[in-house]
Each structure stands twice: as structure tokens, then as C-alpha cells.
Design a protein around this motif. Structure first.
Motif, short mmCIF file in Angstrom:
data_model
loop_
_atom_site.label_atom_id
_atom_site.label_comp_id
_atom_site.label_asym_id
_atom_site.label_seq_id
_atom_site.Cartn_x
_atom_site.Cartn_y
_atom_site.Cartn_z
N PRO A 71 0.81 -1.22 0.00
CA PRO A 71 0.00 0.00 0.00
C PRO A 71 0.85 1.27 0.00
O PRO A 71 1.87 1.36 0.69
N HIS A 72 0.41 2.24 -0.78
CA HIS A 72 1.05 3.57 -0.77
C HIS A 72 0.69 4.29 0.52
O HIS A 72 -0.33 4.00 1.15
N ALA A 73 1.51 5.24 0.93
CA ALA A 73 1.27 5.97 2.17
C ALA A 73 -0.07 6.71 2.16
O ALA A 73 -0.67 6.93 3.22
N SER A 74 -0.55 7.09 0.99
CA SER A 74 -1.83 7.79 0.88
C SER A 74 -3.03 6.85 0.94
O SER A 74 -4.18 7.30 0.97
N ASN A 75 -2.77 5.55 0.96
CA ASN A 75 -3.83 4.54 0.91
C ASN A 75 -4.38 4.28 2.31
O ASN A 75 -3.98 3.34 3.00
N THR A 76 -5.33 5.10 2.74
CA THR A 76 -5.90 4.96 4.09
C THR A 76 -6.88 3.79 4.16
O THR A 76 -7.18 3.31 5.26
N ARG A 77 -7.37 3.34 3.04
CA ARG A 77 -8.27 2.18 3.04
C ARG A 77 -7.53 0.94 3.54
O ARG A 77 -8.10 0.09 4.24
N ALA A 78 -6.25 0.83 3.17
CA ALA A 78 -5.45 -0.32 3.59
C ALA A 78 -5.29 -0.38 5.10
O ALA A 78 -5.13 -1.47 5.67
N LEU A 79 -5.32 0.79 5.76
CA LEU A 79 -5.22 0.81 7.22
C LEU A 79 -6.54 0.44 7.89
O LEU A 79 -6.54 -0.09 9.00
N LEU A 80 -7.65 0.71 7.22
CA LEU A 80 -8.96 0.35 7.78
C LEU A 80 -9.21 -1.15 7.70
O LEU A 80 -9.81 -1.73 8.62
N ARG A 81 -8.77 -1.78 6.63
CA ARG A 81 -9.11 -3.20 6.41
C ARG A 81 -8.79 -4.10 7.59
O ARG A 81 -9.67 -4.85 8.05
N VAL B 77 -8.39 -3.39 10.77
CA VAL B 77 -9.19 -3.01 11.94
C VAL B 77 -10.62 -3.50 11.78
O VAL B 77 -11.22 -4.03 12.73
N ALA B 78 -11.17 -3.35 10.58
CA ALA B 78 -12.53 -3.83 10.31
C ALA B 78 -12.61 -5.35 10.48
O ALA B 78 -13.59 -5.88 11.02
N GLU B 79 -11.57 -6.04 10.04
CA GLU B 79 -11.54 -7.50 10.19
C GLU B 79 -11.39 -7.91 11.65
O GLU B 79 -12.06 -8.84 12.12
N LYS B 80 -10.54 -7.21 12.38
CA LYS B 80 -10.30 -7.53 13.79
C LYS B 80 -11.56 -7.45 14.62
O LYS B 80 -11.79 -8.29 15.52
N PHE B 81 -12.40 -6.45 14.34
CA PHE B 81 -13.59 -6.22 15.16
C PHE B 81 -14.88 -6.58 14.42
O PHE B 81 -15.95 -6.10 14.78
N ALA B 82 -14.77 -7.46 13.42
CA ALA B 82 -15.94 -7.82 12.62
C ALA B 82 -17.04 -8.46 13.47
O ALA B 82 -18.23 -8.30 13.18
N ALA B 83 -16.65 -9.17 14.54
CA ALA B 83 -17.65 -9.83 15.40
C ALA B 83 -18.58 -8.83 16.08
O ALA B 83 -19.69 -9.17 16.47
N HIS B 84 -18.15 -7.58 16.20
CA HIS B 84 -18.99 -6.54 16.80
C HIS B 84 -20.08 -6.06 15.84
O HIS B 84 -20.99 -5.35 16.25
N GLN B 85 -19.93 -6.40 14.56
CA GLN B 85 -20.87 -5.96 13.52
C GLN B 85 -21.04 -4.44 13.53
O GLN B 85 -22.15 -3.91 13.64
N ALA C 217 -16.67 17.98 6.99
CA ALA C 217 -17.12 17.56 5.66
C ALA C 217 -15.97 17.01 4.84
O ALA C 217 -16.14 16.11 4.02
N ASN C 218 -14.75 17.55 5.05
CA ASN C 218 -13.59 17.13 4.26
C ASN C 218 -12.82 15.97 4.88
O ASN C 218 -11.68 15.70 4.49
N CYS C 219 -13.42 15.29 5.84
CA CYS C 219 -12.73 14.16 6.48
C CYS C 219 -12.58 13.00 5.51
O CYS C 219 -13.27 12.91 4.50
N ASP C 220 -11.66 12.11 5.85
CA ASP C 220 -11.48 10.87 5.11
C ASP C 220 -12.29 9.79 5.84
O ASP C 220 -11.95 9.42 6.97
N PRO C 221 -13.37 9.27 5.24
CA PRO C 221 -14.19 8.29 5.95
C PRO C 221 -13.44 7.01 6.32
O PRO C 221 -13.79 6.37 7.31
N TYR C 222 -12.42 6.65 5.56
CA TYR C 222 -11.61 5.49 5.94
C TYR C 222 -10.92 5.73 7.29
O TYR C 222 -10.82 4.82 8.11
N VAL C 223 -10.47 6.96 7.52
CA VAL C 223 -9.79 7.29 8.77
C VAL C 223 -10.78 7.40 9.92
O VAL C 223 -10.56 6.86 11.01
N VAL C 224 -11.89 8.09 9.69
CA VAL C 224 -12.88 8.28 10.75
C VAL C 224 -13.45 6.94 11.22
O VAL C 224 -13.53 6.68 12.43
N THR C 225 -13.84 6.08 10.30
CA THR C 225 -14.42 4.79 10.70
C THR C 225 -13.38 3.92 11.39
O THR C 225 -13.70 3.21 12.35
N ARG C 226 -12.12 3.98 10.94
CA ARG C 226 -11.06 3.19 11.58
C ARG C 226 -10.88 3.61 13.04
O ARG C 226 -10.81 2.77 13.95
#
Length: 339
Positions: A83-93, A95-103, A314-323
Motif C-alpha cells: 500500500p502507498h502511504a496515501s492509501n488509508t483504506r489499507a489501514l482500515l481493512r 481493523v474492520a476484520e479484527k472487530f468484525a464480530a462486533h458488527q 465535511a472534508n474528512c477521510d471516511p476510511y480514517v474516521v471509521t477506523r
């Protein structure tokens, strides 16, 4: 026969990333392949080693071109496929997997402002419009500006199959909102980025620009946020986990960490006025739009439901906020045995 695939990605522009896109022609039945681009032109590489990779991660029908054409959202990778440093989606993946049981489930309220030239749409050339008040969810040509674009954007999002759940006019002339969700962390973020791209492209056809600036007009006007609604299975089943999540978001250095990554210009928007809490103070409360985190009144009545983090810009990165929200809240819920 062929079809068009519009590859969309998030660039490396700072302090706020921009969306980029380009078109690839594919043979009927073909899956969108890995592609590439010049990172030196998107603030993601230097000229001497500028090749970067576009890895398709989400696709949907293209409502602008129609037919069999598609939109393809991509992650940005190096040529070694890391992943490139600008790829914030790669950082969310992970975390989303780790806590998937929480739905975990999110709904994001995306505010934005139309501009015509250097002025918000609806602002007179000389002077200022009437104070905010009548514009919110308003009706009539004297208070509503850009509705045709908003309705077209809504139709485009629905045609694309995005999880858009509503629209409304906001408190300033030319200011609007659309909502995406409820969806999982990766889904809501992917759909939000594509919905933003569709907003820009839809407005482009009308000669209007759309901005996610957190304070698009100085003075006695609300800023533009991305209020983020969040719940886990435990929160949807009981009230104690809701309090646990609210407390966790205010624990230790968490408020400072979250606000730092909730979008550029947050100090100008979170002033303690205009339905905000001060950016450097954390609070939560029932039915309190002046708090950092709001517990909706019906959630307290039902003793279950969700919370609304009102701080993201409004200008937030949703990948970062949700992570950040998943990591902070779900870690606390696990410690409390509230999975």
C-alpha cells in the motif's frame, strides 16, 4: 463490443486529498484489471520513480455514461503491490476484520456547499444573503439554490447502487447534505468516496463546483460537517454499551487524536457555536447538538441504538474516521465484555 471503466482513486494532495479518475476501455465480460498511473502528477511520487498501481476494490454502474459502463474505485499501491502511504483504506481493512464480530455499522451525513465562481451559490454579487434559518430544509426559489443538481446527484447515486439514504438542504444558501448508510466500515467509506466523485461530476455538468470546505463562508454561518452515526451489535441491543462507547471516545488522549484526524480546518468549525462543541473539549449528551457526541433522544427512550459523533469535518477521510471509531469503541467494549 467494449465498455468504459472509469478508474477512481484518492491522490496524495495535502492537507486534503483529491479524487482523480481516468477511463479504460475493456472488452465485454472482462473484469477490471490492475492498472497504473503517474504518481508524480498526483502528489504521490517523484518524477524519477513515478509508476504507481491502481488495484480495483469496488465497482458499480456508471450513471453518467449509462449502458454497460462502470465506475471502479481503486486502492493505490506501489509497484511491489504494497500500500502507498496515501492509501488509508489499507489501514482500515485490518481493523474492520479484527472487530468484525462486533458488527459495526455507520451512517455518514455528508454536508457540502455549491460555489458559482468565488461565491456560495445563492449569495448575491454585492452584500450578503439573509441570515441562516429559512434555508434549512427550505422550499422556494428565494431560499433554495442548486436543487436540480442535488436531485440529479441523488438519482445518479441510486442508479449506481450506492447506499445513499437521504438528502436535505442545509442552513446556508447553496449548502446541502446527503447521507450514506447504514453500512459496514469499508462499505460506507467506499460508497461515500464514489458518491463524492459523482457529486463533483454531476455539478460539473451545470458549471457549478462543490466544496467540502469545513467553513466555506466566514461569519455567522454553520460550517460543513460529516456527522458520523455509529453502532455495534451490543449498542443496538442495550444502553450500557452506548455509554461505554461515549466514555471511550473521551478517554485520555482519544479526543485529541480523533480531532486531529477528523479533517482540515476543524478549529474554524468546532467553535462551541453553530451547533458544535469546542474542538479542544470533549462532551456527550442526550439530544445535545452542542456536544461532541450526541445520543439521540429516542435511543435513551429505547435504551438501545446508536451514537452520533458530530466532530468530523465535511472534508474528512471516511476510511480514517471509521477506523478510529471502530478501534476506540470496540476495544473499550471488549474490555467491558460488551461484544
Amino acid at each position: 463490443m467494449t465498455f468504459k471503466a472509469e478508474y477512481i482513486w484518492i491522490d496524495g494532495t495535502e492537507p486534503t486529498a483529491k479524487l482523480r479518475s481516468k477511463t479504460k476501455i475493456l472488452a465485454d465480460g472482462a473484469e477490471p484489471p490492475v492498472w497504473g498511473f503517474d504518481g508524480s502528477s498526483t502528489n504521490q511520487a517523484e518524477g524519477h520513480a513515478s509508476d504507481l498501481v491502481l488495484q480495483p476494490v469496488f465497482s458499480c454502474p456508471d450513471p453518467i455514461r449509462g449502458g454497460d459502463d462502470i465506475l471502479v474505485l481503486c486502492e493505490v499501491l506501489h509497484t511491489d503491490l504494497t500500500p502507498h502511504a496515501s492509501n488509508t483504506r489499507a489501514l482500515l481493512r485490518p481493523v474492520a476484520e479484527k472487530f468484525a464480530a462486533h458488527q459495526p455499522v455507520f451512517g455518514i451525513e455528508q454536508e457540502y456547499t455549491f460555489f458559482q465562481g468565488s461565491r456560495p451559490l445563492g449569495f448575491p454579487e454585492n452584500g450578503y444573503p439573509a441570515p441562516q434559518g429559512g434555508y434549512y430544509c427550505g422550499v422556494g426559489a428565494d431560499e433554495i439554490f442548486g436543487r436540480e443538481i442535488v436531485e440529479k446527484h441523488l438519482d445518479n447515486c441510486l442508479t449506481a447502487g450506492l447506499g445513499i439514504s437521504g438528502i436535505n438542504a442545509e442552513v446556508m444558501p447553496g449548502q446541502w447534505e446527503f447521507q450514506v448508510g447504514p453500512l459496514s466500515p469499508l462499505q460506507v467509506s467506499d460508497h461515500m468516496w464514489v458518491a463524492r466523485w459523482l457529486l463533483y461530476r454531476t455539478a460539473e455538468a451545470y458549471g457549478i463546483s462543490a466544496t467540502l470546505d469545513a467553513k466555506p463562508a466566514k461569519g455567522d454561518w454553520n460550517g460543513a460537517g460529516a456527522h458520523t452515526n455509529f453502532s455495534t451489535r451490543a449498542m443496538r441491543e442495550g444502553y450500557e454499551p452506548i455509554i461505554t462507547a461515549c466514555e471511550a471516545l473521551g478517554d485520555g488522549d482519544k479526543p485529541a487524536v480523533h480531532v486531529k484526524h477528523y479533517g482540515v480546518g476543524i478549529e474554524a468549525r468546532l467553535t462551541g457555536l453553530h451547533e458544535t462543541a469546542p474542538w479542544n473539549e470533549y462532551s456527550y449528551g442526550v439530544s445535545d447538538r452542542g456536544a461532541s457526541v450526541r445520543i439521540p433522544w429516542q435511543v435513551e427512550v429505547d435504551r438501545k441504538g446508536y451514537i452520533e459523533d458530530r466532530r468530523p469535518n465535511a472534508n474528512c477521510d471516511p476510511y480514517v474516521v471509521t477506523r478510529l471509531m471502530v478501534d476506540t469503541c470496540c476495544t473499550a467494549l471488549e474490555k467491558a465484555g460488551q461484544v
